[in-house]
Design a protein around this motif. Structure first.
Motif, PDB file in Angstrom:
ATOM      1  N   ILE A  32     -19.734 -10.569  -6.202  1.00 10.60           N
ATOM      2  CA  ILE A  32     -19.464  -9.409  -7.055  1.00 10.60           C
ATOM      3  C   ILE A  32     -19.054  -9.867  -8.448  1.00 10.60           C
ATOM      4  CG2 ILE A  32     -17.802  -7.528  -7.444  1.00 10.60           C
ATOM      5  CD1 ILE A  32     -17.997  -6.944  -4.425  1.00 10.60           C
ATOM      6  N   ASN A  33     -18.205 -10.877  -8.522  1.00 10.96           N
ATOM      7  CA  ASN A  33     -17.800 -11.377  -9.842  1.00 10.96           C
ATOM      8  C   ASN A  33     -18.942 -12.088 -10.561  1.00 10.96           C
ATOM      9  OD1 ASN A  33     -15.174 -10.397 -10.206  1.00 10.96           O
ATOM     10  ND2 ASN A  33     -14.309 -12.001  -8.887  1.00 10.96           N
ATOM     11  N   VAL A  35     -22.077 -11.021 -10.421  1.00  9.41           N
ATOM     12  CA  VAL A  35     -22.806  -9.897 -11.020  1.00  9.41           C
ATOM     13  C   VAL A  35     -22.045  -9.379 -12.236  1.00  9.41           C
ATOM     14  CG1 VAL A  35     -23.705  -7.568 -10.655  1.00  9.41           C
ATOM     15  CG2 VAL A  35     -23.860  -9.268  -8.818  1.00  9.41           C
ATOM     16  N   ARG A  36     -20.737  -9.236 -12.104  1.00  8.84           N
ATOM     17  CA  ARG A  36     -19.923  -8.762 -13.237  1.00  8.84           C
ATOM     18  C   ARG A  36     -20.058  -9.712 -14.436  1.00  8.84           C
ATOM     19  NH1 ARG A  36     -16.080  -4.869 -12.630  1.00  8.84           N
ATOM     20  NH2 ARG A  36     -14.756  -5.867 -14.201  1.00  8.84           N
ATOM     21  N   LEU A  39     -23.065  -9.039 -16.274  1.00  9.03           N
ATOM     22  CA  LEU A  39     -22.931  -7.780 -17.010  1.00  9.03           C
ATOM     23  C   LEU A  39     -21.899  -7.886 -18.134  1.00  9.03           C
ATOM     24  CD1 LEU A  39     -22.950  -5.350 -13.952  1.00  9.03           C
ATOM     25  CD2 LEU A  39     -24.808  -5.684 -15.601  1.00  9.03           C
ATOM     26  N   ALA A  61     -21.139   1.092  -7.057  1.00  5.84           N
ATOM     27  CA  ALA A  61     -21.795   0.636  -8.291  1.00  5.84           C
ATOM     28  C   ALA A  61     -20.928   0.962  -9.502  1.00  5.84           C
ATOM     29  CB  ALA A  61     -23.164   1.290  -8.427  1.00  5.84           C
ATOM     30  N   PHE A  64     -17.455  -1.302  -9.151  1.00  5.91           N
ATOM     31  CA  PHE A  64     -17.572  -2.744  -9.344  1.00  5.91           C
ATOM     32  C   PHE A  64     -18.347  -3.129 -10.600  1.00  5.91           C
ATOM     33  CE2 PHE A  64     -16.976  -2.615  -4.629  1.00  5.91           C
ATOM     34  CZ  PHE A  64     -15.754  -3.248  -4.612  1.00  5.91           C
ATOM     35  N   TYR A  65     -19.353  -2.304 -10.991  1.00  8.18           N
ATOM     36  CA  TYR A  65     -20.227  -2.722 -12.090  1.00  8.18           C
ATOM     37  C   TYR A  65     -20.264  -1.732 -13.260  1.00  8.18           C
ATOM     38  CZ  TYR A  65     -21.918  -5.705  -8.276  1.00  8.18           C
ATOM     39  OH  TYR A  65     -22.012  -6.584  -7.224  1.00  8.18           O
ATOM     40  N   GLU A  66     -19.516  -0.640 -13.157  1.00  6.48           N
ATOM     41  CA  GLU A  66     -19.397   0.341 -14.237  1.00  6.48           C
ATOM     42  C   GLU A  66     -20.730   0.972 -14.613  1.00  6.48           C
ATOM     43  OE1 GLU A  66     -17.136  -1.275 -17.493  1.00  6.48           O
ATOM     44  OE2 GLU A  66     -15.557  -2.059 -16.178  1.00  6.48           O
ATOM     45  N   PHE A  70     -26.706   1.100  -8.273  1.00  7.63           N
ATOM     46  CA  PHE A  70     -27.164  -0.283  -8.259  1.00  7.63           C
ATOM     47  C   PHE A  70     -28.585  -0.373  -8.798  1.00  7.63           C
ATOM     48  CE2 PHE A  70     -24.150  -0.517  -4.527  1.00  7.63           C
ATOM     49  CZ  PHE A  70     -23.208  -1.284  -5.188  1.00  7.63           C
ATOM     50  N   HIS A  74     -28.878  -6.087 -10.170  1.00 12.20           N
ATOM     51  CA  HIS A  74     -27.668  -6.296  -9.371  1.00 12.20           C
ATOM     52  C   HIS A  74     -28.013  -6.956  -8.046  1.00 12.20           C
ATOM     53  CE1 HIS A  74     -26.155  -2.491 -11.639  1.00 12.20           C
ATOM     54  NE2 HIS A  74     -25.924  -3.584 -12.345  1.00 12.20           N
ATOM     55  N   TRP A  77     -29.053 -10.695  -8.638  1.00 10.53           N
ATOM     56  CA  TRP A  77     -27.910 -11.555  -8.969  1.00 10.53           C
ATOM     57  C   TRP A  77     -27.019 -11.775  -7.744  1.00 10.53           C
ATOM     58  CZ3 TRP A  77     -26.898  -8.069 -13.802  1.00 10.53           C
ATOM     59  CH2 TRP A  77     -27.790  -8.428 -14.812  1.00 10.53           C
TER      60      TRP A  77
END
Length: 214
Positions: A32-33, A35-36, A39, A61, A64-66, A70, A74, A77
């Motif tokens: 998750i981090n 992907v962040r 982004l 979505a 975690f990713y704002e 998804f 995402h 990655w």
């Protein structure tokens, strides 16, 4: 050593994967981090990710990713992180391989219903040497909606050719519970994963005992 049963009230057992069979906490947090980072978002704290990853009341979505939903980026990655790191970060919870072996010896069909993507799911189960135990695998990208929708469980039932009454679902989160309730499927909650429920099953040994008594 397991004791075989000749008559089964349940024919199949469906398992959640992450937090139930597989300790993937490190990989989920790092993926998750990852992907962040792509982004250009700051890393999230481990405890917050693990607290929210199974929360059915939020849009993952967005949280975690704002973003509202998804995207294929995402997925790419996240999956690429899994591919590069699952061998050093994933492990089965103690006793899981023996549990799966004993259940198969007792005549149960076994299945997976996971909100993970299919590619990373197959990589994980293959690396952990348990893929062969499962007769059906339903993943996030196999169905219209992930858990808490029951779409994955419905796919498992179709694959296994069993009824809801002939099956039981084992998971570690409210998402899993809600999915099972949506189609009136029996459910067992375990608490050695990402969640902590006082009334849940506390050990793999107790889970096996409970399943073989159904």
């Amino acid at each position: 050593m397991s004791t075989k049963r000749t008559r089964l009230s349940k024919k199949a057992i469906i398992f959640d994967m992450d937090g139930t069979l597989v300790d993937s906490s490190i990989t989920i947090v790092n993926a998750i981090n990852h992907v962040r980072s792509n982004l250009r978002l700051d890393n999230m704290e481990r405890e917050l990710i693990l607290e929210k990853v199974n929360d059915p009341h939020l849009n993952p979505a967005e949280f975690f990713y704002e973003v509202p939903a998804f995207t294929t980026d995402h997925e790419q990655w996240f999956s690429s992180y899994y591919t590069d790191n699952h061998k050093q970060e994933l492990q089965l919870y103690n006793g899981i391989t023996e549990l799966l072996k004993n259940l198969k010896e007792n005549g149960y069909a076994l299945a997976i219903a996971t909100n993970a993507y299919r590619g990373s799911t197959l990589e994980s189960l293959s690396h952990l040497k348990v893929l062969e135990y499962f007769d059906s695998i339903a993943c996030y990208d196999d169905v219209p909606k992930g858990k808490p929708s029951p779409d994955m469980l419905k796919k498992n039932l179709e694959d296994l050719k069993v009824s809801t009454q002939e099956c039981i679902f084992v998971g570690d989160s409210e998402r899993d519970l809600l999915a099972s309730e949506a189609i009136n499927m029996d459910y067992l909650m375990v608490n050695w994963g990402f969640s902590d429920y006082e009334d849940a099953i506390h050990s793999v040994e107790k889970l096996q005992e409970t399943l073989l008594d159904f």
